[in-house]
Design an enzyme around this catalytic site. Structure first.
Site, PDB file in Angstrom:
ATOM      1  N   ASP A   1       0.822  -1.211   0.000  1.00 59.80           N
ATOM      2  CA  ASP A   1       0.000   0.000   0.000  1.00 59.80           C
ATOM      3  C   ASP A   1       0.858   1.265   0.000  1.00 59.80           C
ATOM      4  O   ASP A   1       1.865   1.340   0.717  1.00 59.80           O
ATOM      5  CB  ASP A   1      -0.851  -0.037   1.284  1.00 59.80           C
ATOM      6  CG  ASP A   1      -1.821   1.107   1.397  1.00 59.80           C
ATOM      7  OD1 ASP A   1      -2.759   1.146   0.598  1.00 59.80           O
ATOM      8  OD2 ASP A   1      -1.633   1.952   2.290  1.00 59.80           O
TER       9      ASP A   1
ATOM     10  N   GLU B   1       1.183  -0.465  -5.029  1.00 58.11           N
ATOM     11  CA  GLU B   1       0.372   0.702  -5.318  1.00 58.11           C
ATOM     12  C   GLU B   1       1.282   1.914  -5.256  1.00 58.11           C
ATOM     13  O   GLU B   1       1.828   2.241  -4.198  1.00 58.11           O
ATOM     14  CB  GLU B   1      -0.727   0.902  -4.277  1.00 58.11           C
ATOM     15  CG  GLU B   1      -1.566   2.106  -4.635  1.00 58.11           C
ATOM     16  CD  GLU B   1      -2.312   2.736  -3.468  1.00 58.11           C
ATOM     17  OE1 GLU B   1      -3.412   3.234  -3.696  1.00 58.11           O
ATOM     18  OE2 GLU B   1      -1.777   2.753  -2.356  1.00 58.11           O
TER      19      GLU B   1
HETATM   20  C1  GLC Z   1      -4.080   3.324  -0.235  1.00 51.50           C
HETATM   21  C2  GLC Z   1      -5.384   2.551  -0.151  1.00 51.50           C
HETATM   22  C3  GLC Z   1      -6.464   3.496   0.256  1.00 51.50           C
HETATM   23  C4  GLC Z   1      -6.123   4.053   1.629  1.00 51.50           C
HETATM   24  C5  GLC Z   1      -4.745   4.697   1.605  1.00 51.50           C
HETATM   25  C6  GLC Z   1      -4.263   4.955   2.988  1.00 51.50           C
HETATM   26  O1  GLC Z   1      -4.092   4.284  -1.213  1.00 51.50           O
HETATM   27  O2  GLC Z   1      -5.634   1.940  -1.384  1.00 51.50           O
HETATM   28  O3  GLC Z   1      -7.713   2.870   0.297  1.00 51.50           O
HETATM   29  O4  GLC Z   1      -7.074   4.991   2.018  1.00 51.50           O
HETATM   30  O5  GLC Z   1      -3.779   3.847   1.018  1.00 51.50           O
HETATM   31  O6  GLC Z   1      -3.923   3.749   3.606  1.00 51.50           O
END
Ligand code: GLC
Length: 583
Positions: free
Chosen positions: A241, A303
């Site tokens: 993440d 991500e």
């Molecule tokens: C990432 C997740 C998102 C979350 C953020 C903070 O972008 O996909 O849903 O709010 O991280 O953890």
């Protein structure tokens, strides 16, 4: 909300890695990273993201759970997916719906128990489905015992596990101003004053999501232990993440302002000193070193909404020693049906020799669903099928989001009182948040769409469209979006050119039709996507690309084309997509 932003890599000197201090030197990690064989499972896999709260409720509390997911494994197997990415299922106060973790090595009781998790992994394995966990690496919950300790006193051993700083102009009676202008992704300053120890802590995301201090070797050790914990329980890898946000400028320089204001009313900012710092790559190498100790080709998906192909390719690592599948946000966020734009981006990828295996997706729990985002309001179902062809026939690892195979649509809350997502609470009404793309999976046209027991209130309302768009109804309709996905998923497994072939765009000047070839040895598949509302007749001169064959045998066509088509004259109805073997 479109999970995009303007970022620019900052030109900071490389800081000395601290990896050596914790015994995982990047070079050692690089050596440990298994060399790609070209046949790893994830190269041929389709990943399916499940938002566990919304997939299937098994105990009638209106919230999805692990037993519910296990009960739907046959559906997933039959659909043809290979791996499930579970968004966070760890104990969490739920401020950011699981992305605020209070314990990294347990299951939140709302989703079940560790035994339920182990059962899910075992049952999935029987069906050749792997489980990927969400590794929320940038921040914890403020309820995590690490943070509770950290904020308890300035000399607590865990103080330095988070990012604490004095304010500007602080006095014994005045908290002064935050250390600099850094902004939270969820609006307002990224610094939160903590009265007890009279300092500010840093949070890239919500106030209740304090950032871990990745410059601290103890943090790294603890967080790598988390990877070991889940690998030992049969996990096949991780989706990492918000990885680009791990480090901040130690000199605390102010981020530059950009013109205009965001949905929260803050001045727009370029996250120059809080995003994509070079140290991120040291951590990725170390994470890779940890998972590579395990057999079975564990995979890392990241991500990071990288702004261009050059930045994205860095995520693979110079020696293929970082992540195997960085998600491609540029493709996801084209946000218009534009043949020239898709062509440009795919050409950039295919001509970049540093690019590893691409990872494509169009929807996820942070993005408005593709049915609305790419639909034109009139032909959304046709366009949904066209997007499925694009996602499932390009070279790469596709990542689906639950319900996209049904054409599920974004259904925003009607009133602020119904909003769950912090983004929506803060940005209402301009920004309604992400609840709309997280509504329950639509299994049947019956009560609660089969998601939870009749009479129970699901945690988010069932969209009205569930009456038509559901598994039960669509599986019986040969022309449904669901059956389009099923056929395409089976095709990409069985057709060698779609499975392993190279990708070359053709007809490069066509303003409406995006077309490409997938080639494996002598086998060639042509994919043609009419991204316009016009009927088009197109000629493909394949000999220009060294392909000999003047006939096309449709393998899949959104308009039911069959028989044999001449490459010199292919009719494409508005928004039609054709996948055909060249003969
Ligand atoms: C990432 C997740 C998102 C979350 C953020 C903070 O972008 O996909 O849903 O709010 O991280 O953890």
């Amino acid at each position: 909300m479109h999970w995009t932003r303007t970022i620019q890599r900052c030109a900071m000197p490389l800081f000395l890695g601290i990896s050596a201090l914790i015994g995982v030197h990047p070079t050692a990690a690089a050596q440990a990273a298994s060399q790609p064989t070209g046949n790893e499972w994830w190269r041929h896999a389709v990943i399916y993201e499940i938002y566990p709260r919304s997939f299937q409720d098994s105990n009638g509390d209106g919230i999805g759970d692990l037993k519910g997911i296990a009960s739907r494994l046959d559906y997933l197997h039959d659909l043809g997916i290979d791996a499930i990415w579970l968004t966070p299922i760890y104990p969490s106060p739920g401020v950011d719906y699981g992305y605020d973790i209070s314990n990294y090595t347990a299951i939140d009781p709302v989703y079940g128990t560790m035994a339920d998790f182990e059962n899910l992994v075992a049952e999935a394995k029987k069906r050749n489905i792997r489980i990927l966990m969400d590794y929320v690496i940038n921040h914890t919950s403020d309820q995590n015992p690490w943070f509770v300790e950290s904020r308890s006193s300035r000399d607590n051993p865990k103080r330095n596990w988070y990012v604490w700083h004095d304010g500007k102009g602080e006095t014994a009676t005045d908290k002064g101003q935050p250390p600099n202008n850094w902004q939270s992704w969820f609006g307002g300053s990224a610094w939160q004053w903590d009265e007890k120890t009279r300092q500010y802590y840093y949070h890239y995301f919500y106030v209740q999501q304090p950032d871990l201090n990745w410059r601290n070797p103890e943090v790294r050790k603890a967080m790598y232990g988390v990877l070991d914990f889940w690998m030992q329980r049969g996990t096949a890898g991780f989706r990492i993440d918000a990885v680009s946000r791990l480090f901040e400028d130690p000199e605390l320089r102010n981020d530059p302002y950009l013109p205009g204001h965001n949905a929260y009313g803050d001045r727009n900012i370029q996250h120059k000193y809080t995003d994509d710092l070079p140290e991120v790559h040291d951590v990725l190498k170390e994470v890779r070193g940890v998972v590579d100790k395990y057999p079975g080709d564990p995979v890392l998906v990241t991500e990071a909404d990288e702004p261009n192909v050059a930045a994205l390719t860095k995520m693979y690592g110079e020696h293929n020693d970082e992540v195997q599948l960085p998600m491609d946000f540029q493709i996801a966020d084209v946000n218009e049906l534009s043949a020239p734009r898709f062509r440009e981006l795919f050409n950039e990828i295919e001509s970049n020799t540093a690019h590893g295996q691409p990872e494509y997706f169009f929807s996820n729990h942070d993005q408005r669903r593709q049915w609305d985002r790419y639909g034109d309001g009139k032909h959304n179902d046709e366009i949904a099928k066209l997007m499925a062809v694009l996602e499932l026939t390009t070279r790469g690892t596709p990542q689906m989001y639950y319900g996209e195979e049904l054409g599920m649509r974004t259904t925003d809350p009607a009133r602020i009182e119904d909003v769950h997502d912090p983004i929506g609470k803060r940005g209402w009404p301009k920004e309604k948040g992400r609840d709309g793309e997280r509504t329950p999976m639509q299994w049947t046209d019956g009560s609660n769409a089969g998601f939870t027991s009749p009479g129970v209130k699901p945690w988010l309302p069932i969209p009205p469209s569930a009456k038509e768009d559901n598994v039960e109804v669509e599986s019986k309709d040969p022309n449904s979006i669901y059956n389009a996905y099923k056929r395409l998923l089976s095709l990409r497994k069985t057709n060698p050119a779609l499975r392993d072939g190279t990708q070359t765009t053709i007809n490069n000047n066509d303003p409406d039709v995006f077309a490409f070839l997938r080639r494996d040895g002598d086998a060639t598949v042509l994919v043609a996507l009419n991204m316009s509302a016009k009927s088009r007749t197109v000629a493909f001169h394949l000999d220009e690309y060294g392909v000999h064959g003047a006939q096309l045998a449709p393998l899949y066509s959104t308009t039911g084309q069959s028989g044999s088509l001449a490459t010199s004259r292919v009719e494409l109805a508005p928004f039609a997509a054709l996948v055909a073997q060249v003969q």
